[in-house]
Each structure stands twice: as structure tokens, then as C-alpha cells.
Design a protein around this motif. Structure first.
Motif, PDB file in Angstrom:
ATOM      1  N   MET A  32       0.469   1.110  15.436  1.00  0.00           N
ATOM      2  CA  MET A  32       1.602   1.944  15.790  1.00  0.00           C
ATOM      3  C   MET A  32       2.895   1.332  15.254  1.00  0.00           C
ATOM      4  N   ILE A  33       3.724   2.197  14.729  1.00  0.00           N
ATOM      5  CA  ILE A  33       5.042   1.784  14.268  1.00  0.00           C
ATOM      6  C   ILE A  33       6.056   2.418  15.206  1.00  0.00           C
ATOM      7  N   PHE A  34       6.832   1.588  15.897  1.00  0.00           N
ATOM      8  CA  PHE A  34       7.794   2.075  16.869  1.00  0.00           C
ATOM      9  C   PHE A  34       9.138   2.290  16.186  1.00  0.00           C
ATOM     10  N   ILE A  35       9.580   3.544  16.171  1.00  0.00           N
ATOM     11  CA  ILE A  35      10.865   3.889  15.565  1.00  0.00           C
ATOM     12  C   ILE A  35      11.947   3.811  16.638  1.00  0.00           C
ATOM     13  N   THR A  36      11.771   4.565  17.715  1.00  0.00           N
ATOM     14  CA  THR A  36      12.661   4.520  18.871  1.00  0.00           C
ATOM     15  C   THR A  36      11.788   4.470  20.117  1.00  0.00           C
ATOM     16  N   ASN A  37      12.418   4.560  21.276  1.00  0.00           N
ATOM     17  CA  ASN A  37      11.641   4.550  22.518  1.00  0.00           C
ATOM     18  C   ASN A  37      10.719   5.754  22.621  1.00  0.00           C
ATOM     19  N   SER A  38      11.141   6.882  22.072  1.00  0.00           N
ATOM     20  CA  SER A  38      10.355   8.113  22.207  1.00  0.00           C
ATOM     21  C   SER A  38       9.536   8.451  20.962  1.00  0.00           C
ATOM     22  N   ILE A  39       9.837   7.829  19.834  1.00  0.00           N
ATOM     23  CA  ILE A  39       9.137   8.157  18.583  1.00  0.00           C
ATOM     24  C   ILE A  39       8.333   6.958  18.108  1.00  0.00           C
ATOM     25  N   GLU A  40       7.045   7.177  17.967  1.00  0.00           N
ATOM     26  CA  GLU A  40       6.171   6.159  17.385  1.00  0.00           C
ATOM     27  C   GLU A  40       5.214   6.860  16.423  1.00  0.00           C
ATOM     28  N   ILE A  41       5.012   6.220  15.279  1.00  0.00           N
ATOM     29  CA  ILE A  41       4.190   6.813  14.222  1.00  0.00           C
ATOM     30  C   ILE A  41       2.903   6.019  14.107  1.00  0.00           C
ATOM     31  N   ASN A  42       1.824   6.741  14.054  1.00  0.00           N
ATOM     32  CA  ASN A  42       0.501   6.135  13.945  1.00  0.00           C
ATOM     33  C   ASN A  42       0.324   5.559  12.536  1.00  0.00           C
ATOM     34  N   ASP A  43      -0.359   4.441  12.434  1.00  0.00           N
ATOM     35  CA  ASP A  43      -0.604   3.819  11.129  1.00  0.00           C
ATOM     36  C   ASP A  43      -1.423   4.729  10.217  1.00  0.00           C
ATOM     37  N   ASN A  44      -2.251   5.595  10.805  1.00  0.00           N
ATOM     38  CA  ASN A  44      -3.084   6.492  10.003  1.00  0.00           C
ATOM     39  C   ASN A  44      -2.270   7.569   9.298  1.00  0.00           C
ATOM     40  N   ASP A  45      -1.047   7.841   9.785  1.00  0.00           N
ATOM     41  CA  ASP A  45      -0.186   8.840   9.148  1.00  0.00           C
ATOM     42  C   ASP A  45       0.459   8.316   7.870  1.00  0.00           C
ATOM     43  N   LEU A  46       0.466   6.996   7.711  1.00  0.00           N
ATOM     44  CA  LEU A  46       1.040   6.382   6.505  1.00  0.00           C
ATOM     45  C   LEU A  46      -0.074   6.069   5.515  1.00  0.00           C
ATOM     46  N   ASP A  47       0.201   6.341   4.256  1.00  0.00           N
ATOM     47  CA  ASP A  47      -0.752   6.025   3.200  1.00  0.00           C
ATOM     48  C   ASP A  47      -0.104   4.988   2.288  1.00  0.00           C
ATOM     49  N   LEU A  48      -0.688   3.805   2.227  1.00  0.00           N
ATOM     50  CA  LEU A  48      -0.158   2.731   1.388  1.00  0.00           C
ATOM     51  C   LEU A  48      -1.049   2.545   0.174  1.00  0.00           C
ATOM     52  N   ASP A  49      -0.460   2.687  -1.006  1.00  0.00           N
ATOM     53  CA  ASP A  49      -1.182   2.447  -2.259  1.00  0.00           C
ATOM     54  C   ASP A  49      -0.541   1.250  -2.944  1.00  0.00           C
ATOM     55  N   PHE A  50      -1.367   0.423  -3.545  1.00  0.00           N
ATOM     56  CA  PHE A  50      -0.867  -0.745  -4.257  1.00  0.00           C
ATOM     57  C   PHE A  50      -0.989  -0.474  -5.751  1.00  0.00           C
ATOM     58  N   ILE A  51       0.142  -0.563  -6.435  1.00  0.00           N
ATOM     59  CA  ILE A  51       0.199  -0.246  -7.864  1.00  0.00           C
ATOM     60  C   ILE A  51       0.783  -1.434  -8.606  1.00  0.00           C
ATOM     61  N   ARG A  52       0.669  -1.379  -9.921  1.00  0.00           N
ATOM     62  CA  ARG A  52       1.268  -2.445 -10.727  1.00  0.00           C
ATOM     63  C   ARG A  52       2.781  -2.305 -10.727  1.00  0.00           C
ATOM     64  N   SER A  53       3.419  -3.410 -10.596  1.00  0.00           N
ATOM     65  CA  SER A  53       4.865  -3.423 -10.516  1.00  0.00           C
ATOM     66  C   SER A  53       5.483  -3.214 -11.902  1.00  0.00           C
ATOM     67  N   PRO A  54       6.541  -2.402 -12.002  1.00  0.00           N
ATOM     68  CA  PRO A  54       7.180  -2.199 -13.305  1.00  0.00           C
ATOM     69  C   PRO A  54       8.019  -3.410 -13.698  1.00  0.00           C
ATOM     70  N   GLY A  55       8.425  -3.450 -14.935  1.00  0.00           N
ATOM     71  CA  GLY A  55       9.304  -4.510 -15.395  1.00  0.00           C
ATOM     72  C   GLY A  55       8.558  -5.627 -16.082  1.00  0.00           C
ATOM     73  N   PRO A  56       9.290  -6.660 -16.505  1.00  0.00           N
ATOM     74  CA  PRO A  56       8.669  -7.763 -17.214  1.00  0.00           C
ATOM     75  C   PRO A  56       7.747  -8.562 -16.297  1.00  0.00           C
ATOM     76  N   GLY A  57       6.773  -9.162 -16.881  1.00  0.00           N
ATOM     77  CA  GLY A  57       5.821  -9.939 -16.091  1.00  0.00           C
ATOM     78  C   GLY A  57       5.446 -11.211 -16.809  1.00  0.00           C
ATOM     79  N   GLY A  58       4.406 -11.816 -16.339  1.00  0.00           N
ATOM     80  CA  GLY A  58       3.946 -13.063 -16.926  1.00  0.00           C
ATOM     81  C   GLY A  58       2.483 -12.954 -17.274  1.00  0.00           C
ATOM     82  N   GLN A  59       1.741 -13.965 -16.950  1.00  0.00           N
ATOM     83  CA  GLN A  59       0.328 -14.002 -17.308  1.00  0.00           C
ATOM     84  C   GLN A  59      -0.487 -12.975 -16.534  1.00  0.00           C
ATOM     85  N   LYS A  60      -0.083 -12.664 -15.294  1.00  0.00           N
ATOM     86  CA  LYS A  60      -0.884 -11.756 -14.489  1.00  0.00           C
ATOM     87  C   LYS A  60      -0.299 -10.345 -14.445  1.00  0.00           C
ATOM     88  N   VAL A  61       0.473  -9.960 -15.462  1.00  0.00           N
ATOM     89  CA  VAL A  61       1.188  -8.691 -15.415  1.00  0.00           C
ATOM     90  C   VAL A  61       0.230  -7.500 -15.348  1.00  0.00           C
TER      91      VAL A  61
END
Length: 141
Positions: free
Chosen positions: A1-30
């Protein structure tokens, strides 16, 4: 649960987190490490948000919301996935908290007479200065 205010809380299942490659210059693991985070939240179908908060959120984040009503927040400020994930969640919570605040009503006011007088005097001085710059032949016309 993510608590926004006392009355509003958002379930973790409502959020979708995707991991992508970061833009910009990189190094060996770019091309190997997907450290950037893309957080998605369906604002249109969110049951945790009251209607007024949903409308304010849609108006506040209109550039980050797709046509389907999905809010997208990308975080790639840090080099680690964990810190980017926390950054995206913090920005999301701050945005929703801002949407929960009621906007203050603006009371219409008139400028004071002295400021009007100063503005008109400044315009007269500027006009006089430009008039003085003209060539004498142009002043005769």
C-alpha cells in the motif's frame, strides 16, 4: 500500500513498474543493465481516487497522460535501479498529493490608482524620448 493522505491509499497492484534501459551516455554496461524505471498508473479506472482528485490529476499531469488515461512517470536520474524506482514512486506520490489540494479561489482585484498613474507617466516619458530621436523633417509632418 502506498499512503497518499489519511483517506487515500493506492494498492501496489494498481502501479505497473517496468525497468528499461536508461537513455544517455553509458559505460561498459550500457546495453546490459535496465536501470531506468517507467511507472504506469491508470488514472481513468483508479477506484482509490475520488472524482475531484482524479480530475485535478488529469489536469495537472496532462502531458504525461496517454489517450487511454494512463499516467507515465519515467525515472532515470540515478545509476541504480532501486534509487530510480524510489524516485519514480516519490514523484508519483507528490503529484497525487498536489492533486488532493484544493486550488485557492482567485479574488479579482484592481490595480491601485498610483500604479496606474506611474505606468502612464512612464509611457509618456518613453514616447517623448522616441519623439526626440526622430529626424527634424519627420517632426514637421
Amino acid at each position: 500500500m502506498i499512503f497518499i493522505t489519511n483517506s487515500i491509499e493506492i494498492n501496489d497492484n494498481d502501479l505497473d513498474l517496468d525497468f528499461i534501459r536508461s537513455p544517455g551516455p553509458g559505460g561498459q554496461k550500457v546495453n546490459k543493465a535496465a536501470t531506468a524505471v517507467q511507472l504506469r498508473f491508470d488514472v481513468e479506472n483508479a477506484t482509490a481516487l475520488p472524482d475531484l482528485v482524479r480530475q485535478r490529476l488529469l489536469r495537472l499531469a496532462k502531458n504525461r497522460i496517454t489517450a487511454q488515461g494512463i499516467l507515465i512517470i519515467e525515472a532515470h536520474r540515478f545509476r541504480s535501479q532501486h534509487r530510480n524506482r524510489q524516485d519514480a514512486l516519490d514523484r508519483f506520490v507528490a503529484l497525487v498529493r498536489k492533486a488532493t489540494e484544493k486550488p485557492r479561489l482567485r479574488r479579482k482585484t484592481n490595480p491601485p490608482p498610483l500604479s496606474k498613474q506611474r505606468r502612464l507617466e512612464k509611457k509618456r516619458r518613453r514616447s517623448q524620448l522616441k519623439r526626440m530621436r526622430r529626424t527634424p523633417a519627420a517632426q514637421d509632418l
